[in-house]
Structures are given as structure tokens and as C-alpha cells.
Design a protein around this motif. Structure first.
Motif, mmCIF file in Angstrom:
data_model
loop_
_atom_site.group_PDB
_atom_site.id
_atom_site.type_symbol
_atom_site.label_atom_id
_atom_site.label_comp_id
_atom_site.label_asym_id
_atom_site.label_seq_id
_atom_site.Cartn_x
_atom_site.Cartn_y
_atom_site.Cartn_z
ATOM 1 N N ALA A 150 0.813 -1.213 0.000
ATOM 2 C CA ALA A 150 0.000 0.000 0.000
ATOM 3 C C ALA A 150 0.849 1.267 0.000
ATOM 4 C CB ALA A 150 -0.943 -0.019 1.203
ATOM 5 N N LEU A 151 1.688 1.432 1.008
ATOM 6 C CA LEU A 151 2.467 2.666 1.110
ATOM 7 C C LEU A 151 3.506 2.760 -0.004
ATOM 8 C CD1 LEU A 151 3.589 4.338 4.373
ATOM 9 C CD2 LEU A 151 5.133 4.305 2.443
ATOM 10 N N ILE A 152 4.150 1.638 -0.331
ATOM 11 C CA ILE A 152 5.160 1.646 -1.396
ATOM 12 C C ILE A 152 4.536 2.091 -2.711
ATOM 13 C CG2 ILE A 152 6.605 0.137 -2.830
ATOM 14 C CD1 ILE A 152 7.203 -1.469 -0.283
ATOM 15 N N SER A 153 3.348 1.595 -3.004
ATOM 16 C CA SER A 153 2.688 1.945 -4.259
ATOM 17 C C SER A 153 2.222 3.396 -4.256
ATOM 18 C CB SER A 153 1.493 1.012 -4.491
ATOM 19 O OG SER A 153 1.911 -0.332 -4.503
ATOM 20 N N LEU A 154 1.670 3.855 -3.142
ATOM 21 C CA LEU A 154 1.220 5.247 -3.069
ATOM 22 C C LEU A 154 2.378 6.224 -3.185
ATOM 23 C CD1 LEU A 154 -1.535 5.391 -0.300
ATOM 24 C CD2 LEU A 154 -1.814 5.627 -2.764
#
Length: 409
Positions: A150-154
């Protein structure tokens, strides 16, 4: 002497030692400063923070007769709180990307503000304080523990103007995920995250017109940019208690295993594991992000190209672990299924690197959009499979990021 007070008791001249609450709840990236501007107090009052610690030996005390809690009186309370936090971190439960996206978005925004402040303070010649940055790393670590993607993609969804700052956040998150994949312990994982967050600090000393140039850099300009590892290393040395591995990653994240990197031209065994990790994470985020001079590549295509460069550039064991941490088709990858439908990867299943969850939304047979549907390719009875990566530029789906993140572009 330390005292805990209500935020309504704050006044100019007090040394604000610590906020009582998560760093996400207050507007400052760091603690430990003397309040010099009434607007700082207004910002605290506007936040959800109710109490703070002040250091009376470094600033003003509360007025005579005002209530406060001394450090000694609150020792039992502090110990109980710390024990609760430790237990909560041990009990982090996995969540889906959809569940984690909202929290990850808040962390990204707060992290960006923190990194901007770090860079601004470095430009002003202030000593680097990695102590407060560790709290930011803790929040990122917890998000990655709940859901790595989630955070890596955002963090990949940065504008060209945001790149320098959000790049540090993205590399921090990827370093943490990679450390977990490599089975490093919790202390090493946090150091890896901190190293990722601080690795590009030296860019604070690069002229902005060079850093954000929309075209190709001249040889002279590129030589200026190549100074950032040594500049960052120098800036980190102004701080106290900076972990040696944080210094190492800052200085050596542009080294290559064949010795063609910079600034020292180190070869394979001469480069530390953490610097090798930094090299992979740094390159992946760079090529998947929109830059002033080029749009970012699709995540799956980026991994394919990195695999072509791997020999001589990356440590193969580290690169393979990196791919496992993201998946062969990372979140946000556009793929075509055997049915002819196009979809975007929204989640890794953990069962197979080639069988993620895909949200299909377009039929190549009818050449039209269809009702979005999430398919777990690893599910029982599912016969569809990914047959190809697709180039988003070819299809020009302007809402591709919204499709996987659920957030408006």
C-alpha cells in the motif's frame, strides 16, 4: 526538569521537548525546540494533541500555581505507555491494500512534510537530527508490516515537483520491506528504513535549477548531482548518534557491483549489504516515478528492465529478494489476462509471484470498458492467468492509478 502540561499552557519561550501522541497527530516533524513564534502554538492547539512535555532547564517554566506533572511523578505512566506501544507493535495484524491505503496516504503526506523540513534545515546549516526521523520510520515500518504494497505503491504516485522528497519516503518503505524479505531482525530493519529515508539528504545542497531541470543534464550538471552522496554523508556527520549503516548507505547507494558506480567505484564485496539494498530501492523508485524530464515506467516493466541490468549493477541475491518483496507484477501494473481482459494489479496474494489479485476493467475483444471486477488469480478454480504486461502509455487509461488505489487522481 521535564514537565507534562496541557497544550493550553504553552507560551513563547518554552522548550517543547516531546508531544504526547503519534507524530501523525501534530504539525511538526521534530521535537526539541524553543517556541519562538505564537503561530507554532496555534498549530499545536489546532491539532489533536492534548498534552506535551516541556524542558524547564532549556526554556520557560509554567506560571506559578499552574498544574503540571513532573518527570518523576509520571515515570510509572511513561513505562506503562511504552509497554503498551511495544505490545501493539508485536501484535500488528496483516490488512489488505484497500484497508491500508487511507492510513498509508496520511503517512505519505506527513512524511513528505517531514522530509521537506529536514532538507530545509540542512540547507540552513542546522545539525541533522535523526532521532525524530526514527518516529517517522516506526510509522512507515508498521504500515509495511500491515501491508507492504500500500504505502510503497502510493509513494510512487508523486509529481515531478514532489520527487526529491517523496523519493526518500518510498525508498524508506522499500528498504523496510526488503529487510523483512531478507529476514533481517527488527533493529536492522529500522536502521534500513532510516538509511532509506536519509539516503538522498545531500540533494539539499544541489541547486534547485539543476535538481529539477526538465531536460537532460550536461556533463557539468551531472557532476554536480553526483556530489550528493558525499554532501549527504558530510551533513549526517554534523548530527549525533547517527548509525554507521545510515552513513554507509548515504555515501554508497550509487555504487555498482562491477565497480562502475560512484563516488568510490567500489566493487561487489566492498559494498555493504545495506548499500546494495539502497541501490536497488533507489533505482526502482527513480524509474517508476514521473520526473521533470520523463514519465515513470510501469512497475512490472521496470522490474524487467532492472533484471536486464542486474549483472554488474545489482547484487543478484538482493535483487531477487527485492522482486519477491514487491511481486513480479507489483501493485499498479497493467496486465492482460488469458481472457483478453485488461486489469491492474491491486494486491499480492502471497501464494505465487505470478498470481496476484487483478482488477479487470477493459475488454480487448470488444474494445470497451467493462464493469470492474477483482479476480484472485491464485484462487481455487480460477483458470485465468496473466499472459502479458501492457504499456499504460499505449492504452492511455487516465484513471489507472485511481483504479488500484481507490483515490482520485
Amino acid at each position: 526538569m521535564l514537565k507534562k502540561i496541557q497544550v493550553q499552557q504553552l507560551r513563547v519561550g518554552m522548550h517543547l521537548k516531546e508531544f504526547c501522541g503519534s507524530w501523525m497527530e501534530h504539525p511538526f516533524w521534530r521535537n526539541g525546540f524553543v517556541i519562538a513564534d505564537p503561530k507554532d502554538i496555534e498549530s499545536v492547539l489546532a491539532s489533536s494533541i492534548k498534552e506535551v512535555w516541556i524542558d524547564c532547564s532549556k526554556g520557560l517554566d509554567v506560571a506559578s500555581g499552574e498544574p503540571s506533572i513532573s518527570e518523576a511523578e509520571s515515570e510509572a505512566e511513561v513505562n506503562a505507555t511504552l509497554a503498551k506501544v511495544v505490545q501493539e507493535r508485536r501484535n500488528v495484524s496483516p490488512t489488505s491494500s484497500a484497508q491500508e491505503i487511507e492510513t498509508a496516504a496520511r503517512i505519505c503526506q506527513q512524511s513528505k512534510r517531514a522530509v521537506i523540513s529536514m532538507f530545509e534545515e540542512a540547507r540552513m546549516g542546522k545539525a541533522v537530527d535523526t532521532g525524530d526521523a526514527r518516529k517517522l520510520v516506526e510509522e512507515i515500518n508498521d504500515s509495511v508490516a500491515r501491508n507492504p504494497g500500500a504505502l510503497i505503491s502510493l509513494a510512487r504516485l508523486k509529481t515531478a515537483d514532489d520527487y526529491t522528497y517523496m523519493h526518500s519516503v518510498a525508498v524508506c518503505a522499500m528498504m523496510i520491506a526488503l529487510a523483512k524479505q531478507l529476514k533481517l531482525d527488527e533493529a536492522q530493519t529500522r536502521v534500513a528504513g532510516l538509511a532509506g529515508l536519509m539516503h538522498d539528504l545531500g540533494k539539499a545542497m544541489i541547486p534547485m535549477d539543476v535538481l529539477n531541470k526538465p531536460g537532460k543534464l550536461s556533463t557539468a550538471e551531472f557532476n554536480i548531482v553526483k556530489r550528493h552522496p558525499e554532501e549527504g554523508h558530510r551533513l549526517l556527520l554534523t548530527g549525533t548518534d547517527v548509525h554507521p549503516l545510515v552513513l554507509d548507505v548515504c555515501l554508497h547507494h550509487h555504487e555498482k557491483t562491477d565497480g562502475s558506480g560512484y563516488p568510490k567505484g567500489l566493487k561487489d564485496a566492498e559494498i555493504s549489504l545495506f548499500a546494495k539494498m539502497g541501490a536497488v530501492c533507489d533505482v526502482y523508485d527513480a524509474i517508476t516515478s514521473n520526473r521533470p524530464y520523463k514519465p515513470g515506467w510501469d512497475p512490472a516493466e521496470s522490474l524487467r528492465r532492472m533484471a536486464e541490468w542486474a549483472k554488474g549493477h545489482f547484487d543478484m541475491q538482493v535483487f531477487q529478494a527485492f522482486v519477491k518483496s514487491l511481486g513480479i507484477y507489483p501493485i499498479g501494473s497493467l496486465v492482460q489476462l488469458s481472457s483478453g481482459r485488461l486489469g491492474v494489479v491491486v494486491e499480492q496474494t502471497g501464494k505465487s509471484l505470478t498470481m496476484p489479485c487483478v482488477k479487470v476493467f477493459f475488454s480487448t475483444k470488444s474494445n470497451m470498458r467493462i464493469m470492474p471486477e477483482v479476480i484472485d488469480l491464485s484462487g481455487a478454480g480460477v483458470k485465468e492467468k496473466i499472459v502479458s504486461r501492457e504499456d499504460p502509455a499505449k492504452w492511455q487509461f487516465h484513471d489507472l492509478n485511481e483504479l488500484w488505489s481507490g483515490l482520485p487522481d
